[in-house]
Design an enzyme around this catalytic site. Sequence first.
Site, mmCIF file in Angstrom:
data_model
loop_
_atom_site.group_PDB
_atom_site.id
_atom_site.type_symbol
_atom_site.label_atom_id
_atom_site.label_comp_id
_atom_site.label_asym_id
_atom_site.label_seq_id
_atom_site.Cartn_x
_atom_site.Cartn_y
_atom_site.Cartn_z
ATOM 1 N N SER A 554 30.412 3.041 58.132
ATOM 2 C CA SER A 554 31.499 3.551 57.308
ATOM 3 C C SER A 554 31.617 5.064 57.507
ATOM 4 C CB SER A 554 31.261 3.171 55.844
ATOM 5 O OG SER A 554 32.425 3.354 55.083
ATOM 6 N N ASP A 639 38.770 -5.492 56.716
ATOM 7 C CA ASP A 639 38.172 -4.334 56.053
ATOM 8 C C ASP A 639 39.229 -3.543 55.292
ATOM 9 O OD1 ASP A 639 36.709 -2.097 55.306
ATOM 10 O OD2 ASP A 639 35.659 -1.967 57.223
ATOM 11 N N HIS A 674 34.615 -5.009 54.881
ATOM 12 C CA HIS A 674 33.780 -3.842 55.099
ATOM 13 C C HIS A 674 32.296 -4.174 55.197
ATOM 14 C CE1 HIS A 674 33.604 0.478 55.332
ATOM 15 N NE2 HIS A 674 32.735 0.563 54.336
#
Length: 702
Positions: A554, A639, A674
């Site tokens: 991330s 995501d 995610h």
Amino acid sequence: MMTRWMMLAGVALVMSGGALAQTAPKPAKRPFQVTSPNGARADDYYWLRDDTRKNPDMLAYLKAENDYADAQLKALKPLQDKLYEETVAHIKQDDSSVPYQKNGYWYGTRFETGADYSIIERRKGSRDAPAETMFDQPAMAKDKAFFAIGDWAVSPDNRLVAWAEDIVGRRQYVLKVKDLTTGKVFADTVDNIEPNVVWSGDGKSVLYVAKDATTLRGYQVKAHALGTAVASDRLIYEEKDDTFSMGIGRTADDRFVCIISQSTVSDEQRCAPTAAPTSFTVLAPRAREFRYSADHLGNRWIIRTNRDAKNYKLVTLADADAANGVAAWRDLTPASDKVFIENFEPFEGFIAIDEREGGNRKVRLLGDDGKSTAVTADEPAYRMMLDVNEEPATPWVRYTYASLVTPTTTYEVNAKTGERRVLKVAPVPGYDPANYVTERVWATARDGVKVPVSVVYRKGTKLDGTAPLFQYAYGSYGYSTDPAVDAGRIGLLDRGVVYAIAHIRGGQEMGRGWYDDGHLLKKKNSFTDFIDVTRHLVATRYAAKDRVAAMGGSAGGLLMGAVANMAPEDYKLIVAQVPFVDVVTTMLDASIPLTTFEYDEWGNPAQKAYYDYMLSYSPYDNVAAKPYPALYVGTGLWDSQVQYYEPAKWVARLREMKTDSNPLLFRVNMEAGHGGKSGRFERYRQNAEWQAFMLSQLGVEK
């Protein structure tokens, strides 16, 4: 089978004998200009963005990347399977949590052998009472590619439960309600909400946070009355400022429901009596660089705030003085340059404080008489944090302790007597902590700042400059990375890999100033800290210079992308999971989820100073014609945090520009968001793939 040639989206695929030829995909370049108030940039891979996720050309490219990764990793499948089996062997499959008490029931979770999901249950009056299943998650997740319960709440009369459920992975949850006495699920459902649900005091309505359909920003708090149409849900509050996100919750004594509006640098909390959550009162109006969070117990508010305290302090406000606002706040703890207050929980007669000092997370108990007692630890690098404490009318405080060697241990300590007892040591079959060593290392960054590093390795590993190193960091949003034993990492340590967490600036391990020095126009400190930690560990002979792997996900994936551009020669391999790598383009587009309320994290590129600074480090914009280390990049098609097309574009540009022959693999999870696919074992299967690739690159193949 005859060989056939396919051309999709400019991607050349050769199919032969049913197996994909080992030729890297080369997506088409389609000229496009990304415009902004501060200039235009060419983006030949912008076409890979498809918000509907249905474009056949885009999907063909992602499939080609998955097929290519499959072909490249085929020889490593035995090692991958072995790593997975080793990891699973370190997991107690029929494990259960330590139950906690609330409103007459004991709540807990348990796994059955082989299950990916836990059963959430409760027992009335006693831990030994018959178990009542609230959520049979294995059954609920059956035949679903993704499943997650984000939050759940039991009604005040203990009869109903409301929960937020996601079966896509895009964090667009659905509100559902069930009668626990009959098992009947109500027809009431509300789509596209945050994973956050709270009951009204009468148990007839559920409060939730509605999301904007495009940006996915939680912006409205609504109340849904059971048995009524969603269209008639009452709007309680709407957050007009799109740089703020929202949450809802109850205070420790259940007397108030509070709406929390929050940005990177500002908070505002408004509360109403739980019995009638209609008229909300703001505790303190928002202001830039003013943050606070409040809880209530007895006849007072307890507030964590950065007002005149960069590292936060606790203040109190009597109910009778609430109308006087911040002028009536009275200090409970002093401001400190060394101790950062992370969290707190109020109890009758004392407050449990979760704080950081010297890079470690600790627990301290502060009595109403002003006396303070720290809970001690014996290791140099550890994490101690408050656990679930739902009943404030008790002297017992539950907390957890962990390090890179010690499995997570749940304790409770008596605030009156100091007695401490172990409730549970997380079982790790086949693991002996005595076989491993953890250290706290301090690396000097290029500007002279000392960066804490948590290190672990197996006893007997030679620290003579020959060992492989696996270095991890995050370093954004003030999120701190704390040490803990990971079943999926034990196999790496047993193979002689040294593991290190670099607590770089951008987190808050060393206080709020640590964060301030790692975001906005100081973001590059995060990147150089990581590189300098690597060089320190190599110089001090923890690892070989040519056997270093790095990983981040991330915002930590942004870190990986920046490091790959800035110091590719320092790394043999970089693993970037769901990486935020197209910083400028994303932050220019307010329609993309998370963009607007992240201006205070990264800056607003509509302003030239921020535009130029972001452009100077944005991984996608700084790919150059030079050698790069081996790369493993992962993403999820659904995501919502980092859109799939960011890493897709980055990989495409790397394939075009890099001058080396090192492998570049792009794994796209077509059914997840995610966090990857859901389920405890599925996560380890995914991890085993990149771990096998990493070990092969580091010369550890066994």
